[in-house]
Design an enzyme around this catalytic site. Structure first.
Site, PDB file in Angstrom:
ATOM      1  N   ARG A   1      69.373  78.654  29.255  1.00  0.00           N
ATOM      2  CA  ARG A   1      70.806  78.793  28.941  1.00  0.00           C
ATOM      3  C   ARG A   1      71.036  79.607  27.673  1.00  0.00           C
ATOM      4  O   ARG A   1      72.089  80.222  27.509  1.00  0.00           O
ATOM      5  CB  ARG A   1      71.458  77.409  28.874  1.00  0.00           C
ATOM      6  CG  ARG A   1      71.517  76.722  30.226  1.00  0.00           C
ATOM      7  CD  ARG A   1      72.271  75.419  30.155  1.00  0.00           C
ATOM      8  NE  ARG A   1      71.610  74.426  29.345  1.00  0.00           N
ATOM      9  CZ  ARG A   1      70.753  73.510  29.796  1.00  0.00           C
ATOM     10  NH1 ARG A   1      70.449  73.485  31.085  1.00  0.00           N
ATOM     11  NH2 ARG A   1      70.216  72.628  28.998  1.00  0.00           N
TER      12      ARG A   1
ATOM     13  N   GLU B   1      61.467  62.536  23.035  1.00  0.00           N
ATOM     14  CA  GLU B   1      61.628  61.091  22.907  1.00  0.00           C
ATOM     15  C   GLU B   1      60.346  60.393  23.393  1.00  0.00           C
ATOM     16  O   GLU B   1      59.839  59.490  22.756  1.00  0.00           O
ATOM     17  CB  GLU B   1      62.832  60.642  23.730  1.00  0.00           C
ATOM     18  CG  GLU B   1      63.458  59.385  23.180  1.00  0.00           C
ATOM     19  CD  GLU B   1      64.796  59.087  23.834  1.00  0.00           C
ATOM     20  OE1 GLU B   1      65.312  59.945  24.572  1.00  0.00           O
ATOM     21  OE2 GLU B   1      65.303  57.982  23.603  1.00  0.00           O
TER      22      GLU B   1
HETATM   23  P1  AMP Z   1      66.858  68.884  21.181  1.00  0.00           P
HETATM   24  O1  AMP Z   1      65.496  69.503  21.036  1.00  0.00           O
HETATM   25  O2  AMP Z   1      66.802  67.397  21.279  1.00  0.00           O
HETATM   26  O3  AMP Z   1      67.819  69.363  20.106  1.00  0.00           O
HETATM   27  O4  AMP Z   1      67.418  69.337  22.599  1.00  0.00           O
HETATM   28  C1  AMP Z   1      67.994  70.571  22.763  1.00  0.00           C
HETATM   29  C2  AMP Z   1      67.652  71.199  24.092  1.00  0.00           C
HETATM   30  O5  AMP Z   1      67.732  70.293  25.184  1.00  0.00           O
HETATM   31  C3  AMP Z   1      68.625  72.318  24.369  1.00  0.00           C
HETATM   32  O6  AMP Z   1      67.891  73.446  24.805  1.00  0.00           O
HETATM   33  C4  AMP Z   1      69.568  71.787  25.442  1.00  0.00           C
HETATM   34  O7  AMP Z   1      69.765  72.747  26.438  1.00  0.00           O
HETATM   35  C5  AMP Z   1      68.891  70.540  26.006  1.00  0.00           C
HETATM   36  N1  AMP Z   1      69.735  69.314  25.932  1.00  0.00           N
HETATM   37  C6  AMP Z   1      69.476  68.202  25.195  1.00  0.00           C
HETATM   38  N2  AMP Z   1      70.423  67.264  25.357  1.00  0.00           N
HETATM   39  C7  AMP Z   1      71.326  67.786  26.218  1.00  0.00           C
HETATM   40  C8  AMP Z   1      72.579  67.296  26.777  1.00  0.00           C
HETATM   41  N3  AMP Z   1      73.068  66.083  26.491  1.00  0.00           N
HETATM   42  N4  AMP Z   1      73.258  68.126  27.604  1.00  0.00           N
HETATM   43  C9  AMP Z   1      72.778  69.356  27.898  1.00  0.00           C
HETATM   44  N5  AMP Z   1      71.624  69.863  27.414  1.00  0.00           N
HETATM   45  C10 AMP Z   1      70.889  69.090  26.588  1.00  0.00           C
END
Ligand code: AMP
Length: 175
Positions: free
Chosen positions: A58, A95
């Site tokens: 994305r 996680e």
């Molecule tokens: P993080 O590493 O936890 O910051 O997760 C970010 C990545 O996971 C991004 O590339 C997002 O596209 C995806 N992501 C995590 N949580 C969500 C969510 N609630 N909705 C959509 N995409 C998410």
């Protein structure tokens, strides 16, 4: 324009308990898509950015547009096994378990100013790993930009402390 209203919330996707923030509803809307790109381009114009790096898939929707309008090159950060040439890689904590992202070793020259883009900031693990990749290559992270920042208990911004972070829409995460 209130960009928040173009983001669709999909409960329990891809697994039970996750509120998935769907940006396809923003990307498909001509005026909202244009505005989201314009805000980012106007914010970072004139800052000497020569590369925009984005995280698949994305991240690529906006990343290429931003790079084009800043007169910068585009750098692909991908999941393992997709990029064909010599790589830098970075592992990060999920996680449960770990994940990995990769970038070509010659994607960024030493001292280049790089703007990192991803669609959403949750825990910040992915973006921090991408910053590490850029810095391993000798790049300077000039900014980290997201369409959506989930605020609250995930503390993603804390993980990106010290970086210039811009998010277009903040959404409080439901406990
Ligand atoms: P993080 O590493 O936890 O910051 O997760 C970010 C990545 O996971 C991004 O590339 C997002 O596209 C995806 N992501 C995590 N949580 C969500 C969510 N609630 N909705 C959509 N995409 C998410």
């Amino acid at each position: 324009m209130d960009l928040l209203k173009f983001i669709r919330n999909v409960p329990n996707f891809p697994i039970e308990g996750i509120q998935f923030k769907d940006i396809t509803t923003l990307a498909k809307h001509p005026a909202a898509f244009k505005e989201s790109n314009d805000i980012i381009i106007n914010h970072y114009r004139g800052r000497g950015i020569t590369k925009v790096a984005a995280i698949e898939a994305r991240g690529y929707i906006w990343g290429g547009v931003i790079a084009y309008h800043l007169g910068a090159g585009f750098v692909l950060i991908r999941k393992p096994g997709k990029l064909p040439a010599e790589l830098l890689s970075e592992e990060y904590q999920l996680e449960y378990g770990t994940d990995k992202i990769e970038m070509h070793v010659d994607a960024i020259e030493k001292g280049e100013k790089v703007l990192l883009f991803d669609d959403l900031l949750a825990t910040g693990g992915t973006a921090k790993a991408a910053c590490n990749l850029i810095e391993k290559a000798g790049g300077i992270v000039e900014g980290v930009v997201f369409v959506i920042e989930l605020t609250g208990s995930l503390h993603g911004k804390q993980k990106l402390e010290g970086y210039d972070v811009l998010s277009l829409v903040e959404i409080p995460v439901e406990e």
